[in-house]
Design a protein around this motif. Structure first.
Motif, PDB file in Angstrom:
ATOM      1  N   ARG A 236      14.417   8.282  -4.786  1.00 61.07           N
ATOM      2  CA  ARG A 236      14.550   7.241  -4.010  1.00 61.07           C
ATOM      3  C   ARG A 236      14.805   6.627  -2.760  1.00 61.07           C
ATOM      4  O   ARG A 236      14.241   5.664  -1.720  1.00 61.07           O
ATOM      5  CB  ARG A 236      15.400   6.228  -3.789  1.00 61.07           C
ATOM      6  N   GLU A 237      15.064   7.372  -1.773  1.00 59.34           N
ATOM      7  CA  GLU A 237      15.955   7.516  -0.383  1.00 59.34           C
ATOM      8  C   GLU A 237      15.132   7.727   0.528  1.00 59.34           C
ATOM      9  O   GLU A 237      14.304   7.280   1.462  1.00 59.34           O
ATOM     10  CB  GLU A 237      16.816   8.815  -0.194  1.00 59.34           C
ATOM     11  N   SER A 238      14.450   8.622   0.331  1.00 61.06           N
ATOM     12  CA  SER A 238      12.498   9.264   0.956  1.00 61.06           C
ATOM     13  C   SER A 238      11.712   7.298   1.209  1.00 61.06           C
ATOM     14  O   SER A 238      10.930   7.200   1.796  1.00 61.06           O
ATOM     15  CB  SER A 238      12.206  10.143   0.487  1.00 61.06           C
ATOM     16  N   ALA A 239      11.653   6.852  -0.872  1.00 60.91           N
ATOM     17  CA  ALA A 239      10.686   6.427  -0.597  1.00 60.91           C
ATOM     18  C   ALA A 239      11.494   5.105   0.258  1.00 60.91           C
ATOM     19  O   ALA A 239      10.133   4.109   1.236  1.00 60.91           O
ATOM     20  CB  ALA A 239      10.525   5.426  -2.472  1.00 60.91           C
ATOM     21  N   GLU A 240      11.912   4.668   0.364  1.00 60.29           N
ATOM     22  CA  GLU A 240      13.002   3.269   0.878  1.00 60.29           C
ATOM     23  C   GLU A 240      12.993   4.154   2.355  1.00 60.29           C
ATOM     24  O   GLU A 240      12.441   2.933   3.380  1.00 60.29           O
ATOM     25  CB  GLU A 240      13.937   3.409   0.555  1.00 60.29           C
ATOM     26  N   ASN A 241      12.724   4.750   2.801  1.00 58.01           N
ATOM     27  CA  ASN A 241      12.612   5.384   4.923  1.00 58.01           C
ATOM     28  C   ASN A 241      11.190   5.330   4.711  1.00 58.01           C
ATOM     29  O   ASN A 241      11.002   4.267   5.691  1.00 58.01           O
ATOM     30  CB  ASN A 241      13.371   6.592   4.401  1.00 58.01           C
ATOM     31  N   VAL A 242       9.947   5.453   3.779  1.00 59.62           N
ATOM     32  CA  VAL A 242       8.545   5.029   3.988  1.00 59.62           C
ATOM     33  C   VAL A 242       8.328   4.071   4.046  1.00 59.62           C
ATOM     34  O   VAL A 242       7.915   3.454   5.562  1.00 59.62           O
ATOM     35  CB  VAL A 242       8.052   5.520   3.007  1.00 59.62           C
ATOM     36  N   LEU A 243       8.890   2.715   3.326  1.00 68.47           N
ATOM     37  CA  LEU A 243       8.709   1.523   3.323  1.00 68.47           C
ATOM     38  C   LEU A 243       9.400   0.572   4.942  1.00 68.47           C
ATOM     39  O   LEU A 243       8.573   0.114   5.082  1.00 68.47           O
ATOM     40  CB  LEU A 243       9.091   0.833   2.210  1.00 68.47           C
ATOM     41  N   LEU A 244      10.527   1.072   4.984  1.00 70.26           N
ATOM     42  CA  LEU A 244      11.056   0.560   6.081  1.00 70.26           C
ATOM     43  C   LEU A 244       9.976   0.964   7.974  1.00 70.26           C
ATOM     44  O   LEU A 244      10.155   0.460   7.929  1.00 70.26           O
ATOM     45  CB  LEU A 244      12.339   1.275   6.055  1.00 70.26           C
ATOM     46  N   VAL A 245       9.716   2.363   7.660  1.00 69.55           N
ATOM     47  CA  VAL A 245       9.043   2.686   9.274  1.00 69.55           C
ATOM     48  C   VAL A 245       7.879   2.254   8.514  1.00 69.55           C
ATOM     49  O   VAL A 245       7.282   2.203   9.965  1.00 69.55           O
ATOM     50  CB  VAL A 245       8.557   4.390   8.567  1.00 69.55           C
TER      51      VAL A 245
ATOM     52  N   GLU B  89       1.042  -1.650   0.437  1.00 67.34           N
ATOM     53  CA  GLU B  89       0.120   0.026  -0.242  1.00 67.34           C
ATOM     54  C   GLU B  89       1.064   1.370  -0.140  1.00 67.34           C
ATOM     55  O   GLU B  89       0.638   2.123  -1.204  1.00 67.34           O
ATOM     56  CB  GLU B  89      -1.002   0.127   1.266  1.00 67.34           C
ATOM     57  N   ALA B  90       1.994   1.512   0.738  1.00 69.11           N
ATOM     58  CA  ALA B  90       2.497   2.653   0.712  1.00 69.11           C
ATOM     59  C   ALA B  90       3.672   2.596  -0.380  1.00 69.11           C
ATOM     60  O   ALA B  90       3.856   3.860  -0.919  1.00 69.11           O
ATOM     61  CB  ALA B  90       3.708   1.853   2.170  1.00 69.11           C
ATOM     62  N   HIS B  91       4.020   2.044  -1.460  1.00 68.51           N
ATOM     63  CA  HIS B  91       4.413   1.579  -2.788  1.00 68.51           C
ATOM     64  C   HIS B  91       3.221   2.001  -4.173  1.00 68.51           C
ATOM     65  O   HIS B  91       3.624   3.430  -4.368  1.00 68.51           O
ATOM     66  CB  HIS B  91       4.887   0.013  -2.769  1.00 68.51           C
ATOM     67  N   SER B  92       2.212   1.865  -3.883  1.00 70.98           N
ATOM     68  CA  SER B  92       0.971   2.403  -4.555  1.00 70.98           C
ATOM     69  C   SER B  92       1.236   3.889  -4.259  1.00 70.98           C
ATOM     70  O   SER B  92       1.239   4.163  -5.336  1.00 70.98           O
ATOM     71  CB  SER B  92       0.010   1.061  -4.430  1.00 70.98           C
ATOM     72  N   PHE B  93       1.063   4.250  -3.084  1.00 72.63           N
ATOM     73  CA  PHE B  93       0.493   5.907  -2.408  1.00 72.63           C
ATOM     74  C   PHE B  93       2.290   6.278  -3.251  1.00 72.63           C
ATOM     75  O   PHE B  93       1.412   7.481  -3.821  1.00 72.63           O
ATOM     76  CB  PHE B  93       0.613   5.705  -1.290  1.00 72.63           C
TER      77      PHE B  93
END
Length: 136
Positions: free
Chosen positions: A44-53, A30-34
């Motif tokens: 890319r770094e922010s997106a990876e951080n969101v997925l991790l959090v 769901e995070a990836h879709s958002f």
């Protein structure tokens, strides 16, 4: 329930979660879709951080609070907002990380280190929300 700020560039996304073993994977999907729908897209770094959090918050809700009850994403011009609700009134607590790798203890420290802000708010109907803002 506490609500994160309204989104800019994409609609807020909400996913109501169960406690099955696929829950952290569903939350990451769901995070990836958002994130994919945001214009402009986060780094890319922010997106990876969101997925991790997201993974850490939902996993912690499963392990320590009986499961996540809801997940919501929002974005504004400078921040990405993640909110996770669970049914436990107990706030997260920092534990000494297990350097042997058996007991964890890294998740809450990691979430707080990556976040611009973290708010833990009791919900009137019981439980709590954890709202995290990350740089976009």
């Amino acid at each position: 329930m506490a609500r994160p700020p309204a989104s800019t560039g994409a609609s807020p996304s909400a996913l109501h979660l169960g406690t099955g073993p696929a829950t952290p994977a569903q939350a990451r999907d769901e995070a990836h879709s958002f994130l994919s729908a945001l214009v402009p897209r986060p780094s890319r770094e922010s997106a990876e951080n969101v997925l991790l959090v997201v993974s850490e918050l939902v996993t912690n809700a499963l392990r320590h609070a009986g499961g996540a009850t809801a997940l919501r994403f929002a974005a504004d011009r400078s921040l990405l907002h993640i909110s996770v609700w669970d049914s436990s009134p107990e706030p997260p607590r920092e534990r000494t990380p297990d350097l042997r790798g058996y007991e964890g203890g890294f998740g809450w420290v990691l979430v707080r280190r990556l976040a611009r802000s973290v708010a833990v708010t009791p919900c009137a109907e019981g439980g709590k929300s954890i709202c995290v803002a990350l740089p976009r």
